[in-house]
Design an enzyme around this catalytic site. Sequence first.
Site, PDB file in Angstrom:
ATOM      1  N   ARG A 169     -16.885  -9.838 -42.461  1.00  0.00           N
ATOM      2  CA  ARG A 169     -17.379 -10.334 -41.156  1.00  0.00           C
ATOM      3  C   ARG A 169     -18.837 -10.819 -41.243  1.00  0.00           C
ATOM      4  O   ARG A 169     -19.625 -10.633 -40.313  1.00  0.00           O
ATOM      5  CB  ARG A 169     -17.286  -9.248 -40.072  1.00  0.00           C
ATOM      6  CG  ARG A 169     -15.882  -8.811 -39.728  1.00  0.00           C
ATOM      7  CD  ARG A 169     -15.076  -9.931 -39.088  1.00  0.00           C
ATOM      8  NE  ARG A 169     -13.823  -9.437 -38.529  1.00  0.00           N
ATOM      9  CZ  ARG A 169     -12.717  -9.243 -39.243  1.00  0.00           C
ATOM     10  NH1 ARG A 169     -12.703  -9.522 -40.531  1.00  0.00           N
ATOM     11  NH2 ARG A 169     -11.619  -8.816 -38.656  1.00  0.00           N
ATOM     12  N   SER A 214     -11.778  -6.802 -31.956  1.00  0.00           N
ATOM     13  CA  SER A 214     -12.486  -5.588 -32.405  1.00  0.00           C
ATOM     14  C   SER A 214     -13.927  -5.650 -31.931  1.00  0.00           C
ATOM     15  O   SER A 214     -14.623  -6.627 -32.186  1.00  0.00           O
ATOM     16  CB  SER A 214     -12.488  -5.505 -33.933  1.00  0.00           C
ATOM     17  OG  SER A 214     -11.190  -5.496 -34.429  1.00  0.00           O
ATOM     18  N   GLU A 263     -19.287  -5.599 -33.910  1.00  0.00           N
ATOM     19  CA  GLU A 263     -18.882  -6.865 -34.536  1.00  0.00           C
ATOM     20  C   GLU A 263     -19.272  -8.016 -33.618  1.00  0.00           C
ATOM     21  O   GLU A 263     -19.561  -9.112 -34.078  1.00  0.00           O
ATOM     22  CB  GLU A 263     -17.364  -6.852 -34.767  1.00  0.00           C
ATOM     23  CG  GLU A 263     -16.889  -8.038 -35.572  1.00  0.00           C
ATOM     24  CD  GLU A 263     -15.383  -8.223 -35.581  1.00  0.00           C
ATOM     25  OE1 GLU A 263     -14.679  -7.337 -36.088  1.00  0.00           O
ATOM     26  OE2 GLU A 263     -14.932  -9.260 -35.092  1.00  0.00           O
TER      27      GLU A 263
HETATM   28  N1  EPU Z   1      -6.021   3.248 -35.739  1.00  0.00           N
HETATM   29  C1  EPU Z   1      -5.851   4.362 -34.958  1.00  0.00           C
HETATM   30  N2  EPU Z   1      -6.046   4.239 -33.610  1.00  0.00           N
HETATM   31  C2  EPU Z   1      -6.398   3.076 -33.018  1.00  0.00           C
HETATM   32  C3  EPU Z   1      -6.562   1.944 -33.827  1.00  0.00           C
HETATM   33  C4  EPU Z   1      -6.366   2.044 -35.198  1.00  0.00           C
HETATM   34  O1  EPU Z   1      -5.552   5.424 -35.448  1.00  0.00           O
HETATM   35  O2  EPU Z   1      -6.556   3.081 -31.810  1.00  0.00           O
HETATM   36  C5  EPU Z   1      -5.798   3.357 -37.196  1.00  0.00           C
HETATM   37  C6  EPU Z   1      -4.331   3.150 -37.552  1.00  0.00           C
HETATM   38  O3  EPU Z   1      -3.979   4.063 -38.561  1.00  0.00           O
HETATM   39  C7  EPU Z   1      -4.265   1.776 -38.145  1.00  0.00           C
HETATM   40  C8  EPU Z   1      -5.669   1.619 -38.733  1.00  0.00           C
HETATM   41  O4  EPU Z   1      -6.527   2.366 -37.883  1.00  0.00           O
HETATM   42  O5  EPU Z   1      -3.298   1.689 -39.115  1.00  0.00           O
HETATM   43  C9  EPU Z   1      -6.128   0.200 -38.799  1.00  0.00           C
HETATM   44  O6  EPU Z   1      -5.893  -0.416 -37.524  1.00  0.00           O
HETATM   45  P1  EPU Z   1      -5.439  -1.950 -37.421  1.00  0.00           P
HETATM   46  O7  EPU Z   1      -4.406  -2.253 -38.431  1.00  0.00           O
HETATM   47  O8  EPU Z   1      -5.142  -2.226 -35.993  1.00  0.00           O
HETATM   48  O9  EPU Z   1      -6.729  -2.710 -37.902  1.00  0.00           O
HETATM   49  P2  EPU Z   1      -8.257  -2.505 -37.576  1.00  0.00           P
HETATM   50  O10 EPU Z   1      -8.937  -2.003 -38.792  1.00  0.00           O
HETATM   51  O11 EPU Z   1      -8.425  -1.733 -36.327  1.00  0.00           O
HETATM   52  C10 EPU Z   1      -8.871  -4.888 -38.432  1.00  0.00           C
HETATM   53  C11 EPU Z   1      -9.676  -6.048 -37.919  1.00  0.00           C
HETATM   54  C12 EPU Z   1      -8.857  -6.820 -36.890  1.00  0.00           C
HETATM   55  C13 EPU Z   1      -7.569  -7.300 -37.543  1.00  0.00           C
HETATM   56  C14 EPU Z   1      -6.803  -6.076 -38.050  1.00  0.00           C
HETATM   57  C15 EPU Z   1      -5.567  -6.450 -38.784  1.00  0.00           C
HETATM   58  C16 EPU Z   1     -11.979  -5.345 -38.055  1.00  0.00           C
HETATM   59  C17 EPU Z   1     -13.191  -4.906 -37.314  1.00  0.00           C
HETATM   60  N3  EPU Z   1     -10.893  -5.573 -37.323  1.00  0.00           N
HETATM   61  O12 EPU Z   1      -8.694  -4.016 -37.309  1.00  0.00           O
HETATM   62  O13 EPU Z   1      -9.622  -7.964 -36.512  1.00  0.00           O
HETATM   63  O14 EPU Z   1      -6.769  -8.026 -36.624  1.00  0.00           O
HETATM   64  O15 EPU Z   1      -7.650  -5.321 -38.964  1.00  0.00           O
HETATM   65  O16 EPU Z   1      -5.903  -6.932 -40.040  1.00  0.00           O
HETATM   66  O17 EPU Z   1     -12.030  -5.484 -39.276  1.00  0.00           O
HETATM   67  C18 EPU Z   1     -11.222  -8.688 -34.922  1.00  0.00           C
HETATM   68  O18 EPU Z   1     -12.014  -8.759 -35.862  1.00  0.00           O
HETATM   69  O19 EPU Z   1     -11.544  -8.986 -33.755  1.00  0.00           O
HETATM   70  C19 EPU Z   1      -9.882  -8.190 -35.179  1.00  0.00           C
HETATM   71  C20 EPU Z   1      -8.999  -7.978 -34.204  1.00  0.00           C
END
Ligand code: EPU
Length: 337
Positions: free
Chosen positions: A165, A237, A333
């Site tokens: 990012r 995010s 972010e």
């Molecule tokens: N999780 C929880 N509770 C929650 C959310 C997440 O326990 O409320 C845990 C789950 O185990 C899940 C893991 O965190 O498997 C990762 O969550 P998720 O796959 O939703 O991805 P993220 O790390 O929360 C990142 C990016 C997103 C992108 C997704 C999918 C960042 C800051 N965010 O989110 O990007 O869509 O991966 O690749 O890196 C954005 O940047 O605006 C964005 C939406």
Amino acid sequence: MIQILENFSLKSYNTFGLNAVARYFAPFNSKESLVEILSTDIFARSQRLILGGGSNILFLKDFNGIVVHPENKGIEIIKENASTSLVRVAAGEEWDDFVLWAVNNNLAGVENLSHIPGCVGAAPVQNIGAYGVEAKDVIHEVTIFDFKKNRFDILNKDQLHFSYRDSVFKHEFKDACIVVDVVFELSKKHVYNVSYKGLDSKLKECAIVNLQTIRNSIIEIRNEKLPDPKIQGNAGSFFKNPVVEEEDYLRLSEIFDDIVAYKLDNRTYKIAAGWLIDTLGWKGKYHRDAAVHDKQALVLVNKGNATGVDILQLSKNIQDDVFSKFSIILEPEVLFV
Ligand code: EPU
């Protein structure tokens, strides 16, 4: 012929749906109209903000300067060989229109980035990423207008200093240029990146794996977890996933055996910020009209009449709680203006 609008509401130009007013608002639809805007007195004497789709921004108050907004359009293949195509995309194109174009033209590389809100010009700034792919994996070069040199220039991949990012546009080139177009290198020989947790299982429901079914699966996953900004204001995010030293990760994993983290190298781990926030019970909690999304704790939403300050306050409360319980600093972010 350019138009510089005065006292312009940015409500429909930021996905939080906040009613900030810009002193001046200057859309451009060509290189020529951009140059015209940049040579006005208003531009010379005003504070500047480049605003694409407004999907990663939090307005804390009105903006007393000039907002320059790309509306230039165009997607064209500029060079190709047997395995790849170089595709030039204007900054003002909607990101997802470009992804759809790539999928329809059977060109691989951006299908995992389906449905990310915002415009193409923001993709290199933020190095947008999702489901195991980042914009940096496919960006070949970026055309900018450099305010210091006062001319168009091209930055190649090595000059863009991409990381999670992050890019040169948040450092050396911060407020010093505007992205005009982006050249992507897309692949005719498809190598799918489908190992991301959840995507693999979703694809098992499909008869075949191709660009279209990957796109459809990702749209389904996103719709299940992420609120549609047209219905409920949000900026995806709100925080970055923090990167911590191995010893900090080991310390936490002894206390929390269900911690969600990804090993980056021998010394560092990326922790899922959504897990940290969720574990502390923040899903659905709110401060005035600013709330934590009830399906994805990393997303803050505007329930209707939140101000930027309400959302900021909620984010600070979350940061304080995460710091006091896990000793981890969550970095936003989104950009605060
Ligand atoms: N999780 C929880 N509770 C929650 C959310 C997440 O326990 O409320 C845990 C789950 O185990 C899940 C893991 O965190 O498997 C990762 O969550 P998720 O796959 O939703 O991805 P993220 O790390 O929360 C990142 C990016 C997103 C992108 C997704 C999918 C960042 C800051 N965010 O989110 O990007 O869509 O991966 O690749 O890196 C954005 O940047 O605006 C964005 C939406």
